[in-house]
Write an enzyme that holds these catalytic residues in place. Sequence first.
Site, mmCIF file in Angstrom:
data_model
loop_
_atom_site.group_PDB
_atom_site.id
_atom_site.type_symbol
_atom_site.label_atom_id
_atom_site.label_comp_id
_atom_site.label_asym_id
_atom_site.label_seq_id
_atom_site.Cartn_x
_atom_site.Cartn_y
_atom_site.Cartn_z
ATOM 1 C CG ASN A 66 37.858 46.613 25.594
ATOM 2 O OD1 ASN A 66 38.919 46.865 26.162
ATOM 3 N ND2 ASN A 66 37.790 46.292 24.313
ATOM 4 C CB SER A 145 55.874 46.029 33.775
ATOM 5 O OG SER A 145 56.809 44.981 33.717
ATOM 6 C CE1 TYR A 158 52.274 43.561 30.612
ATOM 7 C CE2 TYR A 158 54.627 43.577 31.129
ATOM 8 C CZ TYR A 158 53.304 43.630 31.543
ATOM 9 O OH TYR A 158 53.021 43.780 32.881
ATOM 10 C CB ALA A 159 58.780 45.827 26.801
ATOM 11 C CB ALA A 160 56.227 48.779 23.144
ATOM 12 C CB SER A 161 51.920 48.419 26.352
ATOM 13 O OG SER A 161 52.181 47.476 27.387
ATOM 14 C CE LYS A 162 51.901 46.895 31.855
ATOM 15 N NZ LYS A 162 50.700 47.385 32.553
HETATM 16 N N1 LIG Z 1 51.399 40.269 38.135
HETATM 17 C C1 LIG Z 1 52.599 40.722 37.808
HETATM 18 O O1 LIG Z 1 53.621 40.055 37.997
HETATM 19 C C2 LIG Z 1 52.733 42.102 37.204
HETATM 20 C C3 LIG Z 1 54.028 42.667 37.137
HETATM 21 C C4 LIG Z 1 54.180 43.942 36.605
HETATM 22 C C5 LIG Z 1 53.077 44.621 36.145
HETATM 23 N N2 LIG Z 1 51.851 44.054 36.202
HETATM 24 C C6 LIG Z 1 50.730 44.843 35.705
HETATM 25 O O2 LIG Z 1 49.797 44.993 36.746
HETATM 26 C C7 LIG Z 1 48.485 45.129 36.193
HETATM 27 C C8 LIG Z 1 47.560 44.169 36.904
HETATM 28 O O3 LIG Z 1 48.092 42.868 36.756
HETATM 29 P P1 LIG Z 1 47.482 41.635 37.585
HETATM 30 O O4 LIG Z 1 48.609 40.741 37.845
HETATM 31 O O5 LIG Z 1 46.639 42.152 38.687
HETATM 32 O O6 LIG Z 1 46.561 41.000 36.413
HETATM 33 P P2 LIG Z 1 45.332 39.974 36.509
HETATM 34 O O7 LIG Z 1 45.319 39.281 37.820
HETATM 35 O O8 LIG Z 1 45.432 39.183 35.250
HETATM 36 O O9 LIG Z 1 44.033 40.949 36.430
HETATM 37 C C9 LIG Z 1 43.806 41.690 35.287
HETATM 38 C C10 LIG Z 1 42.596 42.577 35.483
HETATM 39 O O10 LIG Z 1 42.480 43.455 34.349
HETATM 40 C C11 LIG Z 1 41.184 43.336 33.786
HETATM 41 N N3 LIG Z 1 41.224 43.623 32.351
HETATM 42 C C12 LIG Z 1 41.950 42.975 31.400
HETATM 43 N N4 LIG Z 1 41.718 43.522 30.187
HETATM 44 C C13 LIG Z 1 40.827 44.530 30.380
HETATM 45 C C14 LIG Z 1 40.171 45.447 29.508
HETATM 46 N N5 LIG Z 1 40.378 45.442 28.188
HETATM 47 N N6 LIG Z 1 39.301 46.352 30.044
HETATM 48 C C15 LIG Z 1 39.056 46.356 31.378
HETATM 49 N N7 LIG Z 1 39.641 45.509 32.250
HETATM 50 C C16 LIG Z 1 40.516 44.598 31.758
HETATM 51 C C17 LIG Z 1 40.770 41.905 34.107
HETATM 52 O O11 LIG Z 1 39.368 41.730 33.966
HETATM 53 P P3 LIG Z 1 38.764 40.234 33.680
HETATM 54 O O12 LIG Z 1 38.870 39.500 34.972
HETATM 55 O O13 LIG Z 1 37.355 40.482 33.244
HETATM 56 O O14 LIG Z 1 39.620 39.625 32.613
HETATM 57 C C18 LIG Z 1 41.280 41.810 35.551
HETATM 58 O O15 LIG Z 1 40.399 42.485 36.421
HETATM 59 C C19 LIG Z 1 48.629 44.876 34.701
HETATM 60 O O16 LIG Z 1 48.647 46.120 34.035
HETATM 61 C C20 LIG Z 1 49.983 44.199 34.564
HETATM 62 O O17 LIG Z 1 50.588 44.485 33.337
HETATM 63 C C21 LIG Z 1 51.644 42.814 36.733
#
Ligand SMILES: NC(=O)c1ccc[n+]([C@@H]2O[C@H](COP(=O)([O-])OP(=O)(O)OC[C@H]3O[C@@H](n4cnc5c(N)ncnc54)[C@H](OP(=O)(O)O)[C@@H]3O)[C@@H](O)[C@H]2O)c1
Length: 249
Positions: A66, A145, A158-162
Site C-alpha cells: 500500500n 488527471s 480526486y481533483a484535489a489529489s491530482k
Molecule cells: N483510466 C482513466 O480514465 C484515468 C484518467 C486519468 C487519470 N487516471 C489515473 O491513472 C492512474 C492509473 O489508472 P488506471 O486506469 O490504470 O487504474 P486501474 O486500472 O484501476 O489500476 C489501478 C492500479 O493501482 C493499484 N493501486 C490502487 N491503490 C493502490 C495502493 N494503495 N497501493 C499500491 N497500488 C495501488 C491497483 O492495484 P490492485 O489491482 O491491487 O487494486 C492497480 O494496479 C490512476 O492514478 C488514475 O487516477 C486514470
Amino acid sequence: MLTYNFENRTAIVTGGSRGIGAATVKALLQAKATVVAVYSSNDEAANRFKESLGDLAANLTLSKLNVADYAQAEEFFRQFDEAHPTLDILVNSAGIRRDAVAAMMPEESWRSVIDVNLTGAFIMSKLAIQRMLQKRYGRIVHVTSPSGRMGIEGQSNYAASKAGLVAMAKSICKETARRNITVNCVSPGFIDTDFISSLPPEQLDAYRKSVPMKRFGTPEDVANAILFFASEESSYITGSVLEITGGLA
Ligand SMILES: NC(=O)c1ccc[n+]([C@@H]2O[C@H](COP(=O)([O-])OP(=O)(O)OC[C@H]3O[C@@H](n4cnc5c(N)ncnc54)[C@H](OP(=O)(O)O)[C@@H]3O)[C@@H](O)[C@H]2O)c1
C-alpha cells in the site's frame, strides 16, 4: 513507433498490475528495463498480468504494497535495495477514486483518495529520490488527471489529489534538477481501464461524445508518453505536464 533502450535501467511502477501502469510495465520490459510492479490487493489480476507477459516476465518482480503506508514503503525499498543496485525510474500510477458530491462525501472517501493518490506518490518519490541522488540520475513520472486542472462534479477529493501531484512535481523538480533527476506528469483523459468501466453506460457514452477524437484512449496511449518522460531523451524537460486526452480541453 518510437523505440527506446532501457537496458541496465531499473524502474518501479506503482499500480503496475492493471490499466495504465500495466501497459507501462509491459512497454518498459519490451525496451529491456528491469521492472518492479507494485499493486495493493488484487493478487489474481497481478498474477494474470505477469502470466500474459510470457518471456518478458523474466525481468519483472511483482510487489504487494500500500503506497500510502510509510512503514510498508520503507520495507519495500529495503528489499528493493537488496535485489537492485540502483533505481533509475519511478512511475506513480497507483490511484483510486471514491466519487461523491462534497455535501455527501464520507470523510473516509476524502482521506483515502488523498492518502493513496497524493501522499502515496509523495512517499514513493521521497524514498526513490534518496536513492537517485547518489547516482545523480533519475526520472519520476506522476499520473495526474485533467480533473485536477478543471475540476469535475463529484470529484473534489480526486481533483484535489491530482492538482496536488502537479504542485508536488513542480516543487520537487526544483530540488532535484541539479542532480539530473526530472519530475514530470502525464495527464490522461478518459482511458479504457477498470478505473472507469464501472461507470453507468449512459455516462460513459456522454464522456466518449465529449472527446474531440470520439474515442477513449488506450493504456498504451498513456504508456507511450510515460516512456518518453522515463527516457534519457527527455533530459531537459522537468516540472511539465503532458495531456493525453484526444483533445479534451
Ligand atoms: N483510466 C482513466 O480514465 C484515468 C484518467 C486519468 C487519470 N487516471 C489515473 O491513472 C492512474 C492509473 O489508472 P488506471 O486506469 O490504470 O487504474 P486501474 O486500472 O484501476 O489500476 C489501478 C492500479 O493501482 C493499484 N493501486 C490502487 N491503490 C493502490 C495502493 N494503495 N497501493 C499500491 N497500488 C495501488 C491497483 O492495484 P490492485 O489491482 O491491487 O487494486 C492497480 O494496479 C490512476 O492514478 C488514475 O487516477 C486514470
